[in-house]
Structure formats: C-alpha cells, structure tokens
Write a protein that holds these residues in place. Sequence first.
Motif, PDB file in Angstrom:
ATOM      1  N   GLY A   1       1.060  -1.222   0.024  1.00  0.00           N
ATOM      2  CA  GLY A   1       0.053  -0.019  -0.032  1.00  0.00           C
ATOM      3  C   GLY A   1       0.724   1.417   0.071  1.00  0.00           C
ATOM      4  O   GLY A   1       0.550   2.276  -0.687  1.00  0.00           O
TER       5      GLY A   1
ATOM      6  N   ALA B   1      -7.349   4.236  -4.162  1.00  0.00           N
ATOM      7  CA  ALA B   1      -8.088   3.060  -4.007  1.00  0.00           C
ATOM      8  C   ALA B   1      -7.894   2.389  -5.251  1.00  0.00           C
ATOM      9  O   ALA B   1      -8.829   1.371  -5.552  1.00  0.00           O
ATOM     10  CB  ALA B   1      -9.813   3.601  -3.783  1.00  0.00           C
TER      11      ALA B   1
ATOM     12  N   THR C   1      -5.987  -7.246  -1.888  1.00  0.00           N
ATOM     13  CA  THR C   1      -6.631  -6.967  -0.740  1.00  0.00           C
ATOM     14  C   THR C   1      -7.578  -6.197  -0.607  1.00  0.00           C
ATOM     15  O   THR C   1      -8.832  -6.309  -0.095  1.00  0.00           O
ATOM     16  CB  THR C   1      -5.559  -6.644   0.492  1.00  0.00           C
ATOM     17  OG1 THR C   1      -4.488  -7.723   0.566  1.00  0.00           O
ATOM     18  CG2 THR C   1      -6.244  -6.661   1.920  1.00  0.00           C
ATOM     19  N   ILE C   2      -7.276  -5.046  -1.006  1.00  0.00           N
ATOM     20  CA  ILE C   2      -8.483  -3.816  -0.782  1.00  0.00           C
ATOM     21  C   ILE C   2      -9.718  -4.325  -2.093  1.00  0.00           C
ATOM     22  O   ILE C   2     -10.784  -4.038  -1.940  1.00  0.00           O
ATOM     23  CB  ILE C   2      -7.840  -2.512  -1.283  1.00  0.00           C
ATOM     24  CG1 ILE C   2      -7.407  -2.444  -3.060  1.00  0.00           C
ATOM     25  CG2 ILE C   2      -7.137  -2.126  -0.327  1.00  0.00           C
ATOM     26  CD1 ILE C   2      -7.192  -1.323  -3.265  1.00  0.00           C
ATOM     27  N   GLU C   3      -9.567  -5.021  -3.097  1.00  0.00           N
ATOM     28  CA  GLU C   3     -10.627  -5.586  -3.897  1.00  0.00           C
ATOM     29  C   GLU C   3     -11.316  -6.454  -3.174  1.00  0.00           C
ATOM     30  O   GLU C   3     -12.382  -6.437  -3.637  1.00  0.00           O
ATOM     31  CB  GLU C   3      -9.853  -6.245  -5.148  1.00  0.00           C
ATOM     32  CG  GLU C   3     -10.922  -6.642  -6.425  1.00  0.00           C
ATOM     33  CD  GLU C   3     -10.229  -7.466  -7.211  1.00  0.00           C
ATOM     34  OE1 GLU C   3     -10.992  -8.052  -8.131  1.00  0.00           O
ATOM     35  OE2 GLU C   3      -8.879  -7.120  -7.654  1.00  0.00           O
TER      36      GLU C   3
ATOM     37  N   ASN D   1     -11.921  -6.753  -0.071  1.00  0.00           N
ATOM     38  CA  ASN D   1     -12.642  -6.110   1.221  1.00  0.00           C
ATOM     39  C   ASN D   1     -13.908  -5.294   0.372  1.00  0.00           C
ATOM     40  O   ASN D   1     -14.663  -4.894   1.329  1.00  0.00           O
ATOM     41  CB  ASN D   1     -11.550  -5.084   1.795  1.00  0.00           C
ATOM     42  CG  ASN D   1     -10.432  -5.871   2.603  1.00  0.00           C
ATOM     43  OD1 ASN D   1     -10.960  -6.979   2.978  1.00  0.00           O
ATOM     44  ND2 ASN D   1      -9.467  -5.032   2.763  1.00  0.00           N
TER      45      ASN D   1
ATOM     46  N   SER E   1     -16.270  -2.437  -0.548  1.00  0.00           N
ATOM     47  CA  SER E   1     -16.581  -1.037   0.095  1.00  0.00           C
ATOM     48  C   SER E   1     -17.574  -1.267   1.343  1.00  0.00           C
ATOM     49  O   SER E   1     -18.743  -1.018   1.135  1.00  0.00           O
ATOM     50  CB  SER E   1     -17.347  -0.185  -1.052  1.00  0.00           C
ATOM     51  OG  SER E   1     -17.458   1.165  -0.326  1.00  0.00           O
TER      52      SER E   1
ATOM     53  N   SER F   1     -14.759   6.392  -5.521  1.00  0.00           N
ATOM     54  CA  SER F   1     -13.606   6.410  -4.428  1.00  0.00           C
ATOM     55  C   SER F   1     -12.809   7.549  -4.866  1.00  0.00           C
ATOM     56  O   SER F   1     -11.485   7.506  -4.585  1.00  0.00           O
ATOM     57  CB  SER F   1     -12.667   4.988  -4.912  1.00  0.00           C
ATOM     58  OG  SER F   1     -13.168   3.967  -4.666  1.00  0.00           O
TER      59      SER F   1
END
Length: 262
Positions: free
Chosen positions: A148, A162, A218-220, A222, A224, A232
């Motif tokens: 990140g 994002a 990881t953010i994909e 998780n 929103s 975003s």
Amino acid sequence: MKALSQKRRHPLAAIALLLMGLLLTGGLYAVATSVNQAKADTTSYSASDVEQGGKLFAANCATCHGMGASGTKDGPSLVGVGAAAVDFQVGTGRMPMQMNGPQAQKKPVQFNEEQTSQLAAYVASLGAGPAIPEEHLLDEKGDAAKGGELFRVNCAMCHNAAAAGGALTRGKFAPALADVTGKHIYEAMATGPQNMPVFNDSNVSPEGKRDIITFLKTIEANGSPGGADLGSLGPVSEGLFVWIAGLGVIIAFTIWLTSRTS
C-alpha cells in the motif's frame, strides 16, 4: 616539464576530459542496463514456439510493427520489449488494436493462451527484455501494508489511492485495477504500457511488486464496507452527493409545503 605543463593547460584539455567522462558514464549505463535486461529475460522457449509465434506475428502484427518487429510509422519496434510486454498487451486484448486512438483499449482477447505464449516467445527471441513473472511473485502473499505504501508513492497519482483509475491528458486515462490479474499487474509495472512509466527492478524490486499486487487484491476483496464508494474519489464526490441530495430534499420539502398551503 614546462612543455608538459603547457599541454595540460591547453584550453581543449577540459573539453576532452568532459567528453571522456560522458563516454565513460554512458558506457557504464549501457552495460548496466543490458545486464539488468538479460537477467530479467530468463524464460526459455522451444524453437517450435518461436517459429509458430513468428507465423502468428507475420499474419496479425507485422502490418503495424513491420516484418521482424522492426517497427513502422504505424507501430513501434518490438525488439527488446520482452515477453512480458507481449503477454500483457495481447493477454488483455489491447493488441491487436481495434482502432486508432489516444491509447489501446482493453477488449476481449483474440488469441488463446498458447498462441499468446508463442507470440511472446517470438518477440523474446528478438532481444532481451522483461520476462513473464514467476509464479511465486504472483501468489498474493506479500506484505499488503508495504504494498500500500509503495502504491501510494508510485501509482496513486494516476490510478487513484483506491486503484479506481483516473483521467489523464489528451483523452488518455489510467484504468481501474479491479479484476486485473496479478500477472498482468506485474507485467504492466515491468514494461510500462501506454502512458505508464517502467518500474524496473531498480525502482521497485520483484518483492515490492509482489507486495503491491497483494495490496491491490486485498482492497479488492474487502470491497466498500461503508456503502457506495462513489468512484472512490473521497470527499469531492461525497460532498457533491451530499450537496445534490440535500438540495433535492429541501426543494421537495418546499414543494410539499406550498402544495399543502394552497
């Protein structure tokens, strides 16, 4: 001694030393670059793959890139771009291009995996360049926190913090990175397609690229959790939504009050 001293003080001596320094620096840079490329291109391909890839290239790519991938006015030379560039461009459907435009658009792929590999083998045989990444770099088990940080420093100014993508100049854009495979993300970093700079191993190490992929996945995963992400874009889109929605509520309430009064 006096004559030697005069030669050393010759007005052209400084220019000669400067030229020697530039030549030495350029030579060392060229050697370092070629060594880095040679190390990156470690994949071995069979002669059959190279031959079949050459046939596919002549039938589908040579119109723009020229026979032998030497380039034409309609397409750049592909000598030295490496297998990773071909795997990314062909594997995401960007090549062959559907139409001329500011940049190649992602579309359904036109070659299967075997044909893509053969095209990559042919181009890789023309000159050293970045190879298709090894599987252990794509396992999404790196350090998401470090990834990140690397992403925000190197990528967020174009792709959004994002990874939702963003607009660039002259009709170009940085695409959203959701649903992009780890292999293609790695290859994009290593080859610099479209308007993207090249992040070679000297800029971002293979482990760093692995961390970035881990962060993106990881953010994909998780999603929103706070609700609609509104692109975003942060407080800009959120504030605009609140302003429009709030103003709409006020107008609707005003109309309701006046209708009851009448």
